[in-house]
Design a protein around this motif. Sequence first.
Motif, mmCIF file in Angstrom:
data_model
loop_
_atom_site.group_PDB
_atom_site.id
_atom_site.type_symbol
_atom_site.label_atom_id
_atom_site.label_comp_id
_atom_site.label_asym_id
_atom_site.label_seq_id
_atom_site.Cartn_x
_atom_site.Cartn_y
_atom_site.Cartn_z
ATOM 1 N N ARG A 1 75.100 158.849 -26.533
ATOM 2 C CA ARG A 1 76.198 158.282 -27.328
ATOM 3 C C ARG A 1 75.802 158.187 -28.802
ATOM 4 O O ARG A 1 76.580 158.542 -29.693
ATOM 5 N N SER B 1 75.855 166.004 -26.621
ATOM 6 C CA SER B 1 75.808 165.103 -25.476
ATOM 7 C C SER B 1 75.088 165.760 -24.291
ATOM 8 O O SER B 1 74.216 165.141 -23.662
ATOM 9 N N ARG C 1 75.977 161.627 -30.391
ATOM 10 C CA ARG C 1 77.364 162.036 -30.683
ATOM 11 C C ARG C 1 77.863 161.360 -31.955
ATOM 12 O O ARG C 1 78.491 161.999 -32.810
ATOM 13 N N GLY D 1 80.158 167.575 -30.462
ATOM 14 C CA GLY D 1 79.933 166.336 -29.721
ATOM 15 C C GLY D 1 79.600 166.608 -28.265
ATOM 16 O O GLY D 1 78.677 165.996 -27.708
#
Length: 166
Positions: A51, A78, A54, A74
């Motif tokens: 997280r 991830s 990202r 993203g």
Amino acid sequence: MRAITYAPPTQQHTKEYAMPGCPFPTRRRPTSAIPTVPAHWTLPAHPTSARKARQAIAEALPSDCLPELADDLGLLVSELVTNAIRYGTRLVDDDIIELVLWPADGHYWLAVSDPGTTLPTFTSPTPDACGGRGLLLVDAVSTTWAVVPRRVCGKSVVAGIRLRCD
């Protein structure tokens, strides 16, 4: 995948100028010859780092980037960070994941490095499997990707996505 290196021109017009408070002249290069400095982050080998990665990538992208590019980067970061944590670390406090993002050659390049030596492999997950699709997603989303051994230990997974900014 070819290596991306920057070699400054052998002859470049520079001029000397005095900088206030500096006892010696400074040489200045035209800004067009200076490559973009990569964004670099060090993250703990912890599940929450995906997280954080990202968020870091989203904040590092220029404001004129298309939402599709931001979404693809993203997803890519991830998956790469999650794989690095699951398969490239021992999940101990001193293991870290390194993340680098830079634009070059019409791509955004993303490198995720971990201390492990286990190479990524494709799997064939069943339709009801909860995992096993990370590398398939990396392969589908990126234009190109490769595993690069690091000098000291570990590896980097480097992936490129075609640059699509307004």
